[in-house]
Design an enzyme around this catalytic site. Structure first.
Site, PDB file in Angstrom:
ATOM      1  CB  THR A 209      -0.918  -0.068   1.173  1.00 30.98           C
ATOM      2  OG1 THR A 209      -1.996   0.935   1.146  1.00 30.98           O
ATOM      3  CG2 THR A 209      -0.335  -0.048   2.665  1.00 30.98           C
ATOM      4  CG  ASN A 210      -0.367   4.896  -1.432  1.00 31.76           C
ATOM      5  OD1 ASN A 210      -1.143   5.348  -0.686  1.00 31.76           O
ATOM      6  ND2 ASN A 210      -0.912   4.157  -2.602  1.00 31.76           N
ATOM      7  NE  ARG A 211       5.818   7.156   3.825  1.00 32.12           N
ATOM      8  CZ  ARG A 211       6.223   6.676   4.957  1.00 32.12           C
ATOM      9  NH1 ARG A 211       5.587   6.526   6.046  1.00 32.12           N
ATOM     10  NH2 ARG A 211       7.634   5.949   4.959  1.00 32.12           N
ATOM     11  CB  ALA A 276      -2.712   7.584  -3.564  1.00 31.92           C
TER      12      ALA A 276
END
Ligand code: CTP
Length: 397
Positions: A209-211, A276
């Site tokens: 995943t991402n931030r 995102a």
């Protein structure tokens, strides 16, 4: 301040939920509204006028016979832009439906020329009673707007039926819609907003995943809703509470997000892709959790679909498409190309490498790019950025 100088009459009738009317009065005043509180006799039994005067900084009216300017009810009914009744008890609703004018609040309601928002609050059986339901139907027919009631704890104990007054934040959002909607080109428009990261499963336990926190997308959904739009928020996994009044569809992977957007985009007047999505996913998902004892592992990744790209054949004619780009350093110049390559009307460029901007923070620093040119905005809260984005979208609609 989003309600700067807007004139609101807040009618408070006699229910225990009037303690929440204090919070509402405070929030309205904080948003810049000029709030004139009118207490019914019952309302004044629960909270004294001094409390509301302190919260709003304005005199509180309680009776038709108060000393002061004559015909206060006529003046208030005409000067106000909106009348909010919170809490609205069964008795107040009945008197309003009958067109009675035996106290200041009902007299104002009879002399009114402005929209009315009602937040019912009462015992669940009183709310379900056909008499109350009929009275509410009468008020709705008159064009009054209802907010709630919600299900939950009542003064007399827990309940799984509606009766409890909606929370102040939810009432505030409806106030904003009624006051700001008529001036907005987003009013009545179908707006789809995506928010948050997506998650790609490596195995049943681990994910890529991402931030992204989802805050920017949630703020956009709130801002569009406050301008009267019908908003669908498609959200990846976040810890954020669903914004009051807004329909939220939850997704996990980029593929699920793509499916959600594909379904919604056909009818959308505006698409704001603030999510995102993970750009890569494991080429093969393991059925079993990988064992650490296996030692070094190589992950094979494949790109996920470009969602904006896949929407191109389904976009409505005239729809406004907003994309977001996270860029660092020299790559910022590259963002401009995305405007044309992704077929966007507006591109919001985040500088991911600047203090106070990007993921995981409350603020953002962005540049708005469109065919009309480029506008660099100073550091501001994500909600304020959302207001600026909505303004730019209104100009494009
Ligand atoms: N986006 C998308 N589908 C993806 C990834 C991103 O539709 N699989 C959208 C994002 O929601 C955003 C815009 O594309 O509105 C730009 O995102 P960004 O990550 O900057 O674009 P990429 O195309 O992934 O570009 P890069 O080559 O810089 O990774």
């Amino acid at each position: 301040m989003r309600l700067a100088g807007r004139r609101v009459v807040l009618g408070v009738s006699g229910g225990i939920a009037s303690y929440k009317a204090c919070v509402l009065a405070r929030r309205l005043a904080e948003a810049g509204a000029l709030v004139d509180v009118v207490l019914t006799q019952g309302g004044a039994q629960f909270i004294g006028p001094v409390t509301f005067e302190g919260l709003t900084g304005r005199p509180v009216l309680t009776s038709l016979w108060d000393r002061g300017p004559a015909l206060a009810h006529i003046r208030l009914a005409q000067d106000a832009e909106l009348i909010v009744i919170a809490p609205a008890t069964a008795n107040l609703i009945a008197r309003a439906a009958q067109g009675m004018a035996d106290d200041l609040l009902t007299a104002i309601l009879l002399a009114r020329t402005v929209p009315v928002l009602v937040a019912p609050a009462m015992n669940d059986r009183m709310y379900a009673h056909p008499a109350t339901q009929q009275n509410l139907a009468t008020l709705r027919e008159r064009g009054w707007t209802m907010v709630g009631p919600a299900v939950g704890q009542l003064a007399e104990g827990p309940s799984d039926l509606p009766g409890r007054m909606s929370e102040p934040e939810e009432i505030l959002v409806q106030v904003e819609r009624l006051l700001r909607g008529p001036q907005s080109r987003l009013r009545g428009k179908r707006v789809v907003v995506t928010a948050g990261p997506t998650r790609e499963a490596l195995d049943p336990v681990r994910v890529i995943t991402n931030r992204s926190s989802g805050r920017m997308g949630y703020a956009l959904a709130e801002a569009a809703f406050a301008r009267g739009a019908a908003v669908l928020l498609i959200s990846g996994p976040t810890t954020l509470a669903p914004p009051p009044g807004i329909e939220v569809q939850r997704v996990e992977s980029t593929e699920q997000l793509q499916q959600g957007v594909a379904r919604a985009v056909k009818d959308a007047d505006v698409l704001m892709m603030a999510a995102a999505p993970a750009d890569f996913r494991p080429a093969a998902k393991g059925r079993e959790k990988r064992d650490r004892a296996a030692g070094n592992t190589t992950l094979a990744l494949e790109p996920t679909p470009d969602i904006l790209e896949t929407t191109k054949p389904f976009r409505r004619k005239g729809a406004v498409i907003v994309g977001f780009a996270f860029e660092t350093g020299e790559k910022a110049a590259r963002a401009k190309r995305k405007l044309t390559s992704k077929g966007l009307d507006l591109l919001v460029v985040n500088r991911a490498d600047e203090p106070g901007a990007g993921a995981e923070v409350e603020t953002n620093r962005v540049t708005l790019l469109s065919a009309n040119g480029e506008r660099e905005l100073p550091l501001m809260s994500k909600r304020d950025v959302a207001e600026q984005v909505c303004e730019a979208v209104e100009a494009l609609l």
